[in-house]
Design an enzyme around this catalytic site. Structure first.
Site, PDB file in Angstrom:
ATOM      1  N   SER A  44       0.800  -1.231   0.000  1.00  0.00           N
ATOM      2  CA  SER A  44       0.000   0.000   0.000  1.00  0.00           C
ATOM      3  C   SER A  44       0.832   1.280   0.000  1.00  0.00           C
ATOM      4  O   SER A  44       0.332   2.328  -0.388  1.00  0.00           O
ATOM      5  CB  SER A  44      -0.966   0.017   1.177  1.00  0.00           C
ATOM      6  OG  SER A  44      -0.288   0.207   2.393  1.00  0.00           O
ATOM      7  N   LYS A  94       0.161   4.347   6.664  1.00  0.00           N
ATOM      8  CA  LYS A  94      -0.370   5.148   5.553  1.00  0.00           C
ATOM      9  C   LYS A  94       0.103   6.595   5.730  1.00  0.00           C
ATOM     10  O   LYS A  94       0.616   6.979   6.762  1.00  0.00           O
ATOM     11  CB  LYS A  94      -1.908   5.155   5.543  1.00  0.00           C
ATOM     12  CG  LYS A  94      -2.581   3.799   5.613  1.00  0.00           C
ATOM     13  CD  LYS A  94      -2.548   3.062   4.328  1.00  0.00           C
ATOM     14  CE  LYS A  94      -3.299   1.739   4.491  1.00  0.00           C
ATOM     15  NZ  LYS A  94      -2.979   0.782   3.488  1.00  0.00           N
TER      16      LYS A  94
END
Length: 189
Positions: A44, A94
């Protein structure tokens, strides 16, 4: 063995036990409040961070009450309580896109914060699309005490576009640097 030598030996053993206990407590305290290692399990955040990279995330600013800022890469406990392969609550990594009170919009493959299109070189030109979650509709205003996060690999990341905003209290660290692999040691930005 004389009684004096036996007492000295016991005393020495007790000192070593106390020293070992102090070192263990110090290490646990550092990991809980200062800095913690983190293993990257997914794609990610590629190309910024690769699968298998080991990073250090600092906790000091969070412990001092400073909330994460846009652009920082954070680790956080999954908002859904999903478990990892070891049965622990999953921890994600993230990038913070927006903080409380800011409005996020996705248009034509770009992110807009408070109406301003964001320049995001770390996405390497990958489009940012709506993941059509029932938790997020755009424009989306981030609630008090929350952040909106996305992976840099926008076409391969399950993030706030899917699971919604993340309470700041779920944030466990702010990424500082990569320490593995050795050929890519350095800060992560």
């Amino acid at each position: 063995m004389s009684e004096n030598k036996e007492k000295k030996k016991i005393s020495e053993t007790v000192r070593w036990i106390i020293l070992l206990a102090a070192v263990i407590l110090l290490a646990l305290g550092i990991r809980k409040f200062v800095i913690e290692p983190f293993n990257i399990p997914s794609e990610s955040m590629t190309d910024t961070i690769q699968v298998g990279d080991l990073i250090m995330a600092q906790k000091v600013t969070l412990e001092l009450g400073k909330d994460p800022e846009p652009g920082q890469i954070v680790t956080f406990i999954n908002v859904d309580g999903e478990l990892d392969e070891k049965g622990n609550v999953a921890t994600y990594i993230k990038r913070v896109i927006a903080t409380e009170g800011q409005t996020v919009d996705l248009r034509d493959g770009y992110v807009y914060i408070d109406g301003v299109r964001q320049e995001e070189p770390y996405t390497l030109g990958k489009p940012t699309e709506n993941l059509h979650s029932d938790r997020v509709s755009y424009p989306f205003t981030v609630s008090d005490g929350c952040i909106f996060v996305m992976g840099d690999n926008r076409t391969g990341s399950s993030d706030s576009r899917w699971f919604g905003e993340v309470p700041v209290e779920n944030v466990t660290g702010i990424a500082l640097f990569r320490y593995w692999p050795l050929n890519r040691i350095g800060t992560v930005k």
